[in-house]
Design a protein around this motif. Structure first.
Motif, short mmCIF file in Angstrom:
data_model
loop_
_atom_site.label_atom_id
_atom_site.label_comp_id
_atom_site.label_asym_id
_atom_site.label_seq_id
_atom_site.Cartn_x
_atom_site.Cartn_y
_atom_site.Cartn_z
N LEU A 5 0.83 -1.20 0.00
CA LEU A 5 0.00 0.00 0.00
C LEU A 5 0.87 1.25 0.00
N ALA A 6 1.96 1.21 0.74
CA ALA A 6 2.82 2.38 0.86
C ALA A 6 3.45 2.74 -0.48
N HIS A 7 3.68 1.75 -1.33
CA HIS A 7 4.36 2.01 -2.59
C HIS A 7 3.40 2.35 -3.73
N SER A 8 2.12 2.36 -3.46
CA SER A 8 1.14 2.69 -4.51
C SER A 8 0.87 4.19 -4.45
N SER A 9 1.73 4.96 -5.05
CA SER A 9 1.68 6.42 -4.91
C SER A 9 0.96 7.10 -6.06
N ASP A 10 0.42 6.33 -6.99
CA ASP A 10 -0.20 6.94 -8.17
C ASP A 10 -1.64 7.35 -7.93
N LEU A 11 -2.18 7.07 -6.74
CA LEU A 11 -3.55 7.43 -6.45
C LEU A 11 -3.61 8.63 -5.52
N PRO A 12 -4.65 9.49 -5.69
CA PRO A 12 -4.82 10.59 -4.74
C PRO A 12 -5.11 10.04 -3.35
N ARG A 13 -4.53 10.67 -2.33
CA ARG A 13 -4.74 10.19 -0.97
C ARG A 13 -5.42 11.27 -0.16
N SER A 14 -6.16 10.85 0.82
CA SER A 14 -6.91 11.78 1.66
C SER A 14 -6.73 11.40 3.12
N ARG A 15 -6.78 12.40 3.99
CA ARG A 15 -6.75 12.15 5.42
C ARG A 15 -8.12 12.41 6.03
N VAL A 16 -9.16 12.29 5.22
CA VAL A 16 -10.52 12.46 5.71
C VAL A 16 -10.79 11.44 6.81
N VAL A 17 -11.22 11.92 7.95
CA VAL A 17 -11.50 11.02 9.07
C VAL A 17 -12.98 11.16 9.42
N GLY A 18 -13.78 10.21 8.99
CA GLY A 18 -15.20 10.22 9.30
C GLY A 18 -15.48 9.52 10.61
N THR A 19 -16.62 9.83 11.17
CA THR A 19 -17.01 9.20 12.44
C THR A 19 -18.40 8.57 12.36
N LEU A 20 -19.10 8.79 11.26
CA LEU A 20 -20.46 8.27 11.13
C LEU A 20 -20.44 6.81 10.71
N SER A 21 -21.59 6.14 10.90
CA SER A 21 -21.77 4.76 10.47
C SER A 21 -22.72 4.70 9.29
N VAL A 22 -22.58 3.68 8.47
CA VAL A 22 -23.48 3.48 7.34
C VAL A 22 -24.87 3.18 7.86
N ASP A 23 -25.86 3.85 7.32
CA ASP A 23 -27.24 3.58 7.70
C ASP A 23 -27.64 2.20 7.18
N PRO A 24 -28.30 1.39 8.00
CA PRO A 24 -28.69 0.04 7.54
C PRO A 24 -29.51 0.05 6.26
N ALA A 25 -30.35 1.07 6.08
CA ALA A 25 -31.16 1.14 4.86
C ALA A 25 -30.27 1.38 3.64
N ASP A 26 -29.24 2.21 3.80
CA ASP A 26 -28.30 2.44 2.71
C ASP A 26 -27.51 1.17 2.41
N ALA A 27 -27.14 0.45 3.46
CA ALA A 27 -26.40 -0.80 3.27
C ALA A 27 -27.24 -1.82 2.51
#
Length: 252
Positions: free
Chosen positions: A7-29
């Motif tokens: 994973l560390a060597h795959s540098s061709d993709l954009p990376r994000s430090r987005v840190v979410g805290t929400l959970s997937v809604d069961p209906a969406d799942a």
């Protein structure tokens, strides 16, 4: 073996430090569950990116969205609603989405001392790797030093366990096998392990259908999902430093 360094060597993709805290809604799942049968991996990734941008945590993406979808695909096949090829392609798309998410949203957690180590593997002979890769990713994102095996031979699995120290060995059991086969493998793992008091977890479709198998085959525990397995593993590893321990939780 799938090393985390890939994973560390795959540098061709954009990376994000987005840190979410929400959970997937069961209906969406539930709405997402069967999409891998109809959408390609890139389209599925766009849907998943939408959840991430709304603040859903990466852990929830794995545990509450992708894992239930994989189970639903299996149910489609068991209920004769689609053929094996459709399910196989759907699972491959989910695995590709999980890989892309891991690359784009790497964890900030890093344990420089590598005090907690885990190896995850399907049962030798089991070709289903998605569950193994998913639980390995959840542990890695929580600071564990982790590795995963894909389609290992029994000899290969035991050799790695004999050569390297792992606090936890996690086996995913998706195919049908006898209790004797599983018990024999767990016994062999304990006999060759470099880690005194190694903790052996089992999980997957076969175990979820019969949690009592944990005691029957001599495993240390199970959990219904990767999040619960992480909680159990951290408790067990902390406890074992005080001596030999058997720790059962109503997680299965």
């Amino acid at each position: 073996m799938i090393p985390r360094l890939l994973l560390a060597h795959s540098s061709d993709l954009p990376r994000s430090r987005v840190v979410g805290t929400l959970s997937v809604d069961p209906a969406d799942a539930a709405r997402f569950a069967s999409l891998p049968l109809d959408l390609d991996a890139e389209e599925l990734l766009e849907v998943v990116e939408g959840f991430v941008q709304r603040g859903v945590s990466i852990e929830s993406i794995y545990v509450d969205l992708l894992a239930p979808s994989a189970r639903r695909l299996g149910q489609h096949w068991e209920e004769d609603e689609c053929d094996f090829l459709d399910v196989t392609m759907g699972l491959w798309r989910l695995q590709e989405v999980m890989r892309q998410v891991a690359l784009r949203y790497p964890s900030d957690v890093f344990d420089g001392n590598h005090t907690r180590t885990a190896l995850f593997s399907p049962l030798p002979g089991d070709r289903h790797a998605l569950g193994t890769l998913m639980i390995e990713e959840v542990f890695a994102r929580s600071g564990w030093q982790t590795e995963a095996l894909i389609e290992p031979k029994r000899k290969e699995l035991l050799q790695i366990i004999a050569e390297r120290h792992f606090d936890v060995i996690g086996l995913t059991v998706s195919c049908d096998c006898t209790n004797a086969t599983l018990a024999d493998l767990i016994c062999a793992i304990r006999s060759v392990s470099r880690a005194p008091g190694v903790q052996v977890f089992i999980g997957g479709r076969m175990v979820n259908a019969n949690p009592g198998i944990v005691d029957e085959v001599g495993a240390d525990g199970t959990a219904p999902d990767a999040r619960s397995a992480l909680v159990l593993a951290e408790r067990l590893v902390a406890k074992k430093r005080a001596g030999s321990v058997r720790f059962d939780l109503p997680l299965g």
